[in-house]
Design an enzyme around this catalytic site. Structure first.
Site, PDB file in Angstrom:
ATOM      1  N   ASP A  59      -7.127  -1.245  -4.531  1.00 58.13           N
ATOM      2  CA  ASP A  59      -8.162  -0.902  -3.545  1.00 58.13           C
ATOM      3  C   ASP A  59      -9.143   0.123  -4.108  1.00 58.13           C
ATOM      4  OD1 ASP A  59      -6.905  -2.568  -1.678  1.00 58.13           O
ATOM      5  OD2 ASP A  59      -5.749  -0.921  -0.815  1.00 58.13           O
ATOM      6  N   ASP A  99       0.847  -1.195   0.000  1.00 53.66           N
ATOM      7  CA  ASP A  99       0.000   0.000   0.000  1.00 53.66           C
ATOM      8  C   ASP A  99       0.877   1.236   0.000  1.00 53.66           C
ATOM      9  OD1 ASP A  99      -2.441  -1.395   0.062  1.00 53.66           O
ATOM     10  OD2 ASP A  99      -2.434  -1.500   2.244  1.00 53.66           O
TER      11      ASP A  99
END
Length: 159
Positions: free
Chosen positions: A134, A116
């Site tokens: 995401d 991330d």
């Protein structure tokens, strides 16, 4: 129908490629848990490794998350390619979810965690750090639920 399938496969592959390339770039340019400010404290690139699901829930439960992800993936692929409906928006939303899910699934299988890096702070609230996959999953899921709600309203009017 073959053209329809090709269109949705291209959406999935595009999301997957953008997701993976962005993660490779971040991983190679930013040390783990370090940030680069892009727009003050509002937006930073912060490389993290998430071994949980969304917002870090189920942290360390990689096998469980992998199993759930694969089951969701199989269901969505089945739903996308078996249906007879001609709902471009719903099928596009499913394609977005699949593309994002594949990007994160590759990370989980290959690394044991998801990479991330998109880090936002809005009104002093530091959001969970996330990635391109995401974003595709969230946009796809939001659009998918809007389609379901709209279909439900349409069916209620005709009953």
């Amino acid at each position: 129908n073959q053209m329809k399938k090709t269109k949705y496969i291209l959406v999935m592959i595009t999301i997957l490629i953008i997701d993976q390339i962005s993660k490779i770039i971040i991983m190679n340019k930013i040390p783990l848990n370090k940030s680069i400010k892009i727009i003050g404290d509002f937006f930073k690139l912060t490389y993290t490794q998430n071994d949980g699901a969304a917002f870090g829930i189920f942290g360390g439960r990689t096998i469980f998350i992998l199993l759930i992800s694969v089951l969701i993936l199989i269901y969505l692929l089945y739903e996308l390619f078996r249906n007879k409906r001609q709902n471009f928006l719903m099928d596009s939303s499913i394609s977005l979810i699949i593309g994002g899910l594949l990007g994160n699934l590759i990370d989980r299988i290959y690394f044991g965690y998801v990479r991330d890096f998109l880090d936002f702070t809005i009104f002093n609230y530091d959001f969970a750090i996330f990635n391109i996959g995401d974003i595709a999953i969230v946009i796809g899921a939001f659009t998918f639920f809007i389609c379901i709600i709209r279909e439900g309203k349409y069916e209620n009017k005709n009953n």
